[in-house]
Write a protein that holds these residues in place. Structure first.
Motif, PDB file in Angstrom:
ATOM      1  N   LEU A  76     -19.022   6.364  -0.855  1.00 36.98           N
ATOM      2  CA  LEU A  76     -19.180   5.897  -2.232  1.00 36.98           C
ATOM      3  C   LEU A  76     -18.617   6.908  -3.225  1.00 36.98           C
ATOM      4  O   LEU A  76     -18.037   6.539  -4.245  1.00 36.98           O
ATOM      5  N   SER A  77     -18.780   8.188  -2.913  1.00 34.05           N
ATOM      6  CA  SER A  77     -18.230   9.239  -3.764  1.00 34.05           C
ATOM      7  C   SER A  77     -16.706   9.188  -3.788  1.00 34.05           C
ATOM      8  O   SER A  77     -16.088   9.365  -4.848  1.00 34.05           O
ATOM      9  N   LEU A  78     -16.092   8.922  -2.633  1.00 37.76           N
ATOM     10  CA  LEU A  78     -14.638   8.822  -2.565  1.00 37.76           C
ATOM     11  C   LEU A  78     -14.132   7.664  -3.425  1.00 37.76           C
ATOM     12  O   LEU A  78     -13.161   7.807  -4.183  1.00 37.76           O
ATOM     13  N   PHE A  79     -14.800   6.513  -3.318  1.00 44.01           N
ATOM     14  CA  PHE A  79     -14.403   5.356  -4.123  1.00 44.01           C
ATOM     15  C   PHE A  79     -14.567   5.643  -5.614  1.00 44.01           C
ATOM     16  O   PHE A  79     -13.731   5.257  -6.435  1.00 44.01           O
ATOM     17  N   SER A  80     -15.664   6.314  -5.946  1.00 44.76           N
ATOM     18  CA  SER A  80     -15.915   6.633  -7.347  1.00 44.76           C
ATOM     19  C   SER A  80     -14.866   7.595  -7.900  1.00 44.76           C
ATOM     20  O   SER A  80     -14.355   7.409  -9.015  1.00 44.76           O
ATOM     21  N   LYS A  81     -14.520   8.614  -7.108  1.00 47.03           N
ATOM     22  CA  LYS A  81     -13.547   9.603  -7.559  1.00 47.03           C
ATOM     23  C   LYS A  81     -12.148   9.013  -7.700  1.00 47.03           C
ATOM     24  O   LYS A  81     -11.404   9.359  -8.625  1.00 47.03           O
ATOM     25  N   GLU A  82     -11.782   8.112  -6.792  1.00 49.88           N
ATOM     26  CA  GLU A  82     -10.442   7.535  -6.901  1.00 49.88           C
ATOM     27  C   GLU A  82     -10.342   6.629  -8.124  1.00 49.88           C
ATOM     28  O   GLU A  82      -9.270   6.495  -8.718  1.00 49.88           O
ATOM     29  N   LYS A  83     -11.459   6.003  -8.503  1.00 49.66           N
ATOM     30  CA  LYS A  83     -11.466   5.202  -9.724  1.00 49.66           C
ATOM     31  C   LYS A  83     -11.273   6.082 -10.951  1.00 49.66           C
ATOM     32  O   LYS A  83     -10.549   5.745 -11.892  1.00 49.66           O
ATOM     33  N   GLU A  84     -11.941   7.247 -10.933  1.00 48.74           N
ATOM     34  CA  GLU A  84     -11.785   8.191 -12.033  1.00 48.74           C
ATOM     35  C   GLU A  84     -10.355   8.685 -12.128  1.00 48.74           C
ATOM     36  O   GLU A  84      -9.801   8.831 -13.222  1.00 48.74           O
ATOM     37  N   GLN A  85      -9.762   8.962 -10.969  1.00 50.82           N
ATOM     38  CA  GLN A  85      -8.373   9.403 -10.954  1.00 50.82           C
ATOM     39  C   GLN A  85      -7.452   8.327 -11.523  1.00 50.82           C
ATOM     40  O   GLN A  85      -6.500   8.628 -12.242  1.00 50.82           O
ATOM     41  N   GLN A  86      -7.739   7.087 -11.208  1.00 47.86           N
ATOM     42  CA  GLN A  86      -6.908   5.986 -11.656  1.00 47.86           C
ATOM     43  C   GLN A  86      -6.880   5.894 -13.179  1.00 47.86           C
ATOM     44  O   GLN A  86      -5.839   5.627 -13.780  1.00 47.86           O
ATOM     45  N   THR A  87      -8.024   6.141 -13.794  1.00 48.04           N
ATOM     46  CA  THR A  87      -8.107   6.044 -15.252  1.00 48.04           C
ATOM     47  C   THR A  87      -7.593   7.300 -15.950  1.00 48.04           C
ATOM     48  O   THR A  87      -7.134   7.235 -17.087  1.00 48.04           O
ATOM     49  N   SER A  88      -7.670   8.447 -15.273  1.00 50.35           N
ATOM     50  CA  SER A  88      -7.260   9.705 -15.902  1.00 50.35           C
ATOM     51  C   SER A  88      -5.767   9.955 -15.808  1.00 50.35           C
ATOM     52  O   SER A  88      -5.187  10.640 -16.662  1.00 50.35           O
ATOM     53  N   VAL A  89      -5.121   9.414 -14.761  1.00 51.43           N
ATOM     54  CA  VAL A  89      -3.684   9.619 -14.581  1.00 51.43           C
ATOM     55  C   VAL A  89      -2.924   8.572 -15.374  1.00 51.43           C
ATOM     56  O   VAL A  89      -3.264   7.396 -15.358  1.00 51.43           O
ATOM     57  N   GLY A  90      -1.900   9.005 -16.073  1.00 55.48           N
ATOM     58  CA  GLY A  90      -1.105   8.085 -16.864  1.00 55.48           C
ATOM     59  C   GLY A  90      -0.328   7.116 -15.994  1.00 55.48           C
ATOM     60  O   GLY A  90      -0.193   7.285 -14.783  1.00 55.48           O
ATOM     61  N   VAL A  91       0.182   6.048 -16.629  1.00 55.25           N
ATOM     62  CA  VAL A  91       0.964   5.054 -15.905  1.00 55.25           C
ATOM     63  C   VAL A  91       2.320   5.640 -15.543  1.00 55.25           C
ATOM     64  O   VAL A  91       3.051   6.131 -16.393  1.00 55.25           O
ATOM     65  N   SER A  92       2.660   5.583 -14.276  1.00 57.73           N
ATOM     66  CA  SER A  92       3.913   6.158 -13.814  1.00 57.73           C
ATOM     67  C   SER A  92       5.065   5.179 -14.008  1.00 57.73           C
ATOM     68  O   SER A  92       4.922   3.974 -13.787  1.00 57.73           O
ATOM     69  N   ASN A  93       6.207   5.718 -14.445  1.00 61.28           N
ATOM     70  CA  ASN A  93       7.405   4.906 -14.606  1.00 61.28           C
ATOM     71  C   ASN A  93       8.351   5.066 -13.426  1.00 61.28           C
ATOM     72  O   ASN A  93       9.487   4.587 -13.476  1.00 61.28           O
ATOM     73  N   VAL A  94       7.889   5.733 -12.375  1.00 65.17           N
ATOM     74  CA  VAL A  94       8.755   6.026 -11.238  1.00 65.17           C
ATOM     75  C   VAL A  94       9.290   4.755 -10.614  1.00 65.17           C
ATOM     76  O   VAL A  94      10.482   4.642 -10.309  1.00 65.17           O
ATOM     77  N   GLU A  95       8.429   3.776 -10.415  1.00 61.82           N
ATOM     78  CA  GLU A  95       8.828   2.565  -9.710  1.00 61.82           C
ATOM     79  C   GLU A  95       9.808   1.723 -10.517  1.00 61.82           C
ATOM     80  O   GLU A  95      10.720   1.104  -9.962  1.00 61.82           O
ATOM     81  N   SER A  96       9.645   1.692 -11.834  1.00 60.09           N
ATOM     82  CA  SER A  96      10.474   0.841 -12.687  1.00 60.09           C
ATOM     83  C   SER A  96      11.743   1.524 -13.174  1.00 60.09           C
ATOM     84  O   SER A  96      12.655   0.860 -13.674  1.00 60.09           O
ATOM     85  N   ASP A  97      11.816   2.841 -13.035  1.00 62.33           N
ATOM     86  CA  ASP A  97      12.967   3.612 -13.504  1.00 62.33           C
ATOM     87  C   ASP A  97      13.823   4.015 -12.308  1.00 62.33           C
ATOM     88  O   ASP A  97      13.436   4.898 -11.535  1.00 62.33           O
ATOM     89  N   PRO A  98      14.992   3.397 -12.117  1.00 67.79           N
ATOM     90  CA  PRO A  98      15.840   3.706 -10.950  1.00 67.79           C
ATOM     91  C   PRO A  98      16.225   5.177 -10.870  1.00 67.79           C
ATOM     92  O   PRO A  98      16.233   5.760  -9.778  1.00 67.79           O
TER      93      PRO A  98
END
Length: 296
Positions: A76-98
């Motif tokens: 449960l801690s792992l799931f909680s931490k990955e959710k926090e990481q998801q919200t704290s990390v900005g949206v990456s443009n790597v996939e959309s930027d060739p």
């Protein structure tokens, strides 16, 4: 055919099969259906206990019985931490930027060559790529940066990952091997290390796909050759998956679960669906959750 030529052909075939596995795995994550299909036939283990032998089962009945008494606080801690990481990390443009996607690919491939050169661990590889992706998603990295900037970031992320995980860390100049395009002074890399550390808010132990893989492996106990082979194949495939820029949109738990389910298809030829269902049960996930709960 000469022996060296035969070995080269076999290695090329192995690399081609691995690339196909990685592509099919990531393509499956895009799929909306709750099914898991693979066009290629999985390999059957030639060594270790038989899959028909209870001692060789990936997920034995005793595991499921014991799981009823396990405390799920860690999971449960792992799931909680990955959710926090998801919200704290900005949206990456790597996939959309060739351009950025290609630059990331070159940086990751170089890091993995250096890691193989020095025999660093799989966790070092995962951490280095994690640091790189998080920095590229931050405002500190500008799209119009100098061509050498991403190479400097790659060296820096690799250095930091090695310092976190490895017991012996090489000199900064020694890390710049395997056909590096640019060569940086140690003091330049050290200054960049401070920038990366501050940008990542000194969070150098993030939740990664290996976090979930290790959780399952510890429950399995690694009591036989099948489990060791399962771990080896998962780690090998996971490195190929995270090397692909498409992986940045998925949660670590999704990447880990998809990887394990794919490997189960390879090592278990009789009843892979049963084992995959047990795996999802241990992770407290449903197959629908696997395909729908993705990074937006």
């Amino acid at each position: 055919m000469a022996i060296p030529e035969q070995q080269e052909v076999e290695q090329n075939e192995l690399n081609t099969q691995q690339e196909q596995n990685t592509s099919s795995l990531l393509d499956a994550l895009y799929c909306e259906e709750g099914t898991w299909e693979d066009d290629s036939e999985g390999e059957v283990l030639q060594e270790g206990p038989s899959v028909n032998n209870p001692s060789g089962d990936l997920f034995s009945i005793s595991l499921l019985e014991q799981d009823l008494f396990w405390e799920d606080e860690e999971l449960l801690s792992l799931f909680s931490k990955e959710k926090e990481q998801q919200t704290s990390v900005g949206v990456s443009n790597v996939e959309s930027d060739p351009f950025l996607s290609r630059a990331r690919q070159e940086a990751v491939e170089w890091m993995l060559r250096v890691i193989a050169h020095y025999g660093f661990s799989v966790l070092t590889s995962i951490l280095a790529i994690n640091y790189l992706d998080r920095f590229l998603a931050s405002p500190c990295f500008q799209r119009d940066s100098k061509p050498w900037m991403i190479q400097l970031v790659a060296v820096t992320c690799l250095s930091l990952a090695a310092k976190v995980e490895e017991t012996h860390v090489h000199l900064l100049l020694d890390l710049q091997v395997e056909d590096t395009k640019y060569l940086f002074e140690a003091k330049t890399i050290q200054r960049m290390e401070l920038l990366v550390l501050s940008t990542l808010k000194w969070k150098m132990h993030p939740v990664t796909p290996l976090s979930f893989l290790d959780h399952i492996i510890r429950r399995l106990g690694l009591k036989n050759n099948v489990h060791w082979e399962f771990l080896r194949r998962c780690e090998h495939l996971l490195l190929s998956v995270v090397s692909d820029s498409r992986s940045v949109r998925y949660l670590p738990s999704v990447l880990a679960t998809a990887t394990m389910m794919h490997v189960i298809d390879q090592v278990e030829t009789f009843n892979p669906i049963d084992y995959q269902t047990q795996l999802l049960g241990v992770l407290k996930m449903t197959q629908l959750h696997l395909f729908v709960n993705r990074l937006r």
